[in-house]
Design a protein around this motif. Structure first.
Motif, PDB file in Angstrom:
ATOM      1  N   LYS A 231       0.858  -1.180   0.000  1.00 17.95           N
ATOM      2  CA  LYS A 231       0.000   0.000   0.000  1.00 17.95           C
ATOM      3  C   LYS A 231       0.895   1.231   0.000  1.00 17.95           C
ATOM      4  CE  LYS A 231      -4.011   1.568   2.627  1.00 17.95           C
ATOM      5  NZ  LYS A 231      -4.120   2.828   3.062  1.00 17.95           N
ATOM      6  N   CYS A 232       0.636   2.197  -0.876  1.00 11.03           N
ATOM      7  CA  CYS A 232       1.439   3.425  -0.918  1.00 11.03           C
ATOM      8  C   CYS A 232       1.316   4.151   0.427  1.00 11.03           C
ATOM      9  CB  CYS A 232       0.967   4.325  -2.048  1.00 11.03           C
ATOM     10  SG  CYS A 232       1.814   5.927  -2.061  1.00 11.03           S
ATOM     11  N   PRO A 233       2.465   4.526   1.045  1.00 10.70           N
ATOM     12  CA  PRO A 233       2.412   5.139   2.383  1.00 10.70           C
ATOM     13  C   PRO A 233       1.888   6.582   2.387  1.00 10.70           C
ATOM     14  CG  PRO A 233       4.678   5.047   1.589  1.00 10.70           C
ATOM     15  CD  PRO A 233       3.838   4.359   0.559  1.00 10.70           C
ATOM     16  N   ALA A 236      -2.538  10.572   1.167  1.00  7.77           N
ATOM     17  CA  ALA A 236      -3.424  11.143   0.154  1.00  7.77           C
ATOM     18  C   ALA A 236      -3.590  10.190  -1.033  1.00  7.77           C
ATOM     19  CB  ALA A 236      -2.858  12.482  -0.331  1.00  7.77           C
ATOM     20  N   CYS A 237      -2.739   9.156  -1.089  1.00  9.95           N
ATOM     21  CA  CYS A 237      -2.780   8.227  -2.236  1.00  9.95           C
ATOM     22  C   CYS A 237      -3.265   6.851  -1.782  1.00  9.95           C
ATOM     23  CB  CYS A 237      -1.393   8.149  -2.877  1.00  9.95           C
ATOM     24  SG  CYS A 237      -1.250   6.925  -4.190  1.00  9.95           S
ATOM     25  N   GLY A 238      -2.389   6.102  -1.126  1.00 12.22           N
ATOM     26  CA  GLY A 238      -2.783   4.791  -0.580  1.00 12.22           C
ATOM     27  C   GLY A 238      -3.111   3.753  -1.633  1.00 12.22           C
ATOM     28  N   THR A 290       9.010   3.341  -6.452  1.00 14.09           N
ATOM     29  CA  THR A 290       8.367   4.640  -6.617  1.00 14.09           C
ATOM     30  C   THR A 290       6.900   4.408  -6.956  1.00 14.09           C
ATOM     31  OG1 THR A 290      10.430   5.456  -7.543  1.00 14.09           O
ATOM     32  CG2 THR A 290       8.498   6.844  -7.850  1.00 14.09           C
ATOM     33  N   CYS A 291       6.018   5.133  -6.262  1.00 17.17           N
ATOM     34  CA  CYS A 291       4.591   4.950  -6.516  1.00 17.17           C
ATOM     35  C   CYS A 291       4.252   5.480  -7.905  1.00 17.17           C
ATOM     36  CB  CYS A 291       3.765   5.677  -5.453  1.00 17.17           C
ATOM     37  SG  CYS A 291       1.992   5.543  -5.785  1.00 17.17           S
ATOM     38  N   PRO A 292       3.607   4.652  -8.744  1.00 18.63           N
ATOM     39  CA  PRO A 292       3.269   5.120 -10.089  1.00 18.63           C
ATOM     40  C   PRO A 292       2.102   6.106 -10.083  1.00 18.63           C
ATOM     41  CG  PRO A 292       2.443   2.889  -9.770  1.00 18.63           C
ATOM     42  CD  PRO A 292       3.213   3.248  -8.532  1.00 18.63           C
ATOM     43  N   CYS A 293       1.345   6.187  -8.980  1.00 18.60           N
ATOM     44  CA  CYS A 293       0.194   7.102  -8.935  1.00 18.60           C
ATOM     45  C   CYS A 293       0.591   8.497  -8.471  1.00 18.60           C
ATOM     46  CB  CYS A 293      -0.881   6.559  -8.004  1.00 18.60           C
ATOM     47  SG  CYS A 293      -1.558   4.978  -8.526  1.00 18.60           S
ATOM     48  N   CYS A 294       1.390   8.554  -7.356  1.00 20.91           N
ATOM     49  CA  CYS A 294       1.681   9.869  -6.787  1.00 20.91           C
ATOM     50  C   CYS A 294       3.164  10.210  -6.793  1.00 20.91           C
ATOM     51  CB  CYS A 294       1.129   9.960  -5.358  1.00 20.91           C
ATOM     52  SG  CYS A 294       2.024   8.903  -4.199  1.00 20.91           S
ATOM     53  N   GLY A 295       3.996   9.271  -7.201  1.00 23.16           N
ATOM     54  CA  GLY A 295       5.431   9.556  -7.312  1.00 23.16           C
ATOM     55  C   GLY A 295       6.198   9.480  -6.002  1.00 23.16           C
TER      56      GLY A 295
HETATM   57 ZN   LIG Z   1       1.133   6.763  -4.080  1.00 27.31          ZN
END
Ligand SMILES: [Zn+2]
Length: 397
Positions: A231-233, A236-238, A290-295
């Motif tokens: 899960k993205c930490p 605001a993204c997750g 690296t999160c592909p959604c929020c970087g």
């Molecule tokens: Zn993210």
């Protein structure tokens, strides 16, 4: 005078090298197809070394070969046997093998020694010793090597010249005749192997659905490719963040394919596209991801902690199928994910990972041997390893 063996004086290296190199491209009937083994030795080299270590060099017999010319002539005669012996196609030439065995017998006064390879690995050396008429013994620390050697060297001789026992072969007239070497055993392995495959298919075939191709036909799946996720930490993204070094599926010219990430907010869909990956090469590197959604960059400690406390949930990202037009890369579909979402089977082997396996994967929460397999893989493995029985006449029950 010390007796010298042929290997101490001279060898027809060119012929041995050529046969050894050629063997690499031979698959059908070669022990290398029995099971993968690292650093497998060419049979040709093993055969040549054993023969020439047992056969005397003619200089050891000055009574029979008094001059250098006579010795060289005899040496060439032995080379001629060796040069034919190393050729793959002659591996089962009984006349030639008898010729080689006779030379070995002559040089050992009929007391052919037993042969021991204590670190046998893929078993090329004891196999060739056995072919040359020596009683071969093999051992190894690695259980995989032991299994290969059992299958190749220990079991087949017990069935030498015996007819197969399967009902189909027995029903044939004269089937008890002319089963040379291990051909009877091989026939049974083929028959019962096929039967086991059919039985397994009846039991768990439904877990391996075919894939639907874009043209409406179906094809057999040869691989499901999953990405582990965390899960993205970033609160605001997750998003469910895939951990993949690369989204490239094939670089083969004309059949390039990659996985494209279709990102809507914090939702990711995976689509297989032709061509090379343009947007994201991968999400993982040696330091983390690296999160592909929020970087947001995510370090390895976070991924390891997450793995240990929550597990790294697998997400299907590609289905690979084999069709008449070759390998096909297909986008995941939810049906394929649902079918694979099964419980662990009962009766699988348990135990903590040990040895070198403890260095890496346990950091991510993979502690047990079974953690390295999906539940479907465990089901497949346990289905093949138990639950089969034969009655006494060899009919599957
Ligand atoms: Zn993210």
């Amino acid at each position: 005078m010390m007796k010298k063996k042929l290997i101490e004086v001279a060898l027809p290296l060119e012929a041995i090298n050529e046969a050894s190199a050629r063997e690499k491209s031979i698959r059908h009937g070669h022990p290398s197809t029995l099971h993968l083994w690292w650093a497998r030795r060419p049979l040709a080299a093993a055969r040549a070394v054993i023969f020439s270590s047992l056969v005397d060099d003619p200089s050891s017999h000055p009574d029979q070969f008094p001059t250098e010319e006579a010795q060289e002539k005899e040496r060439q005669r032995l080379f001629n046997i060796l040069e034919r012996l190393v050729v793959w196609e002659n591996s089962n030439d009984e006349k030639l093998l008898a010729e080689a065995k006779a030379e070995i017998s002559r040089s050992t006064d009929g007391n052919i020694p037993e042969f021991l390879d204590p670190f046998a690995g893929g078993g090329a050396i004891p196999l060739e010793a056995q072919r040359l008429g020596l009683k071969a013994h093999a051992s190894d620390l690695n259980p995989v090597a032991v299994m290969i050697n059992k299958a190749m060297i220990e079991i087949p001789p017990k069935f030498q010249g015996l007819p197969p026992v399967n009902p189909e072969a027995r029903a044939k007239l004269g089937s008890e005749l002319a089963w040379k070497g291990s051909t009877g055993l091989a026939e049974d392995v083929r028959y019962y192997g096929e039967w086991m495959k059919e039985e397994a298919f009846k039991r768990i075939g439904h877990l391996y659905p075919k894939a639907k191709l874009p043209n409406g036909t179906e094809a057999t799946v040869i691989a499901w490719i999953w990405a582990r996720t965390v899960k993205c930490p970033n609160p605001a993204c997750g998003c469910e963040m895939p951990l993949a070094r690369s989204f490239t599926l094939s670089k083969k010219k004309g059949n390039e394919h990659h996985v494209e990430l279709d990102i809507q907010g914090n939702q990711i869909q995976y689509h297989v596209k032709p061509g090379v990956a343009k947007k994201i090469e991968g999400t993982m590197n040696r330091n983390g991801a690296t999160c592909p959604c929020c970087g947001t960059p995510v370090g390895l400690p976070y991924i390891r902690d997450y793995g240990r406390s929550n597990g790294l949930f697998p997400r299907l990202i590609t289905i690979v199928a084999e069709s008449s037009n070759g390998r096909q890369y297909l986008s995941p579909d939810s049906n394929q994910t649902v079918i694979a979402s099964i419980e662990k089977p009962s009766g699988f082997p348990t135990g903590k990972l040990s040895g070198k396996a403890r260095v890496s994967v346990p950091l991510y929460g993979f502690d047990e041997i079974t953690d390295l397999f999906t539940n479907r893989q465990l089901t497949g493995l346990t289905t093949f390893s138990d639950g089969y029985s034969l009655n006494r006449v060899g009919n599957p029950t």
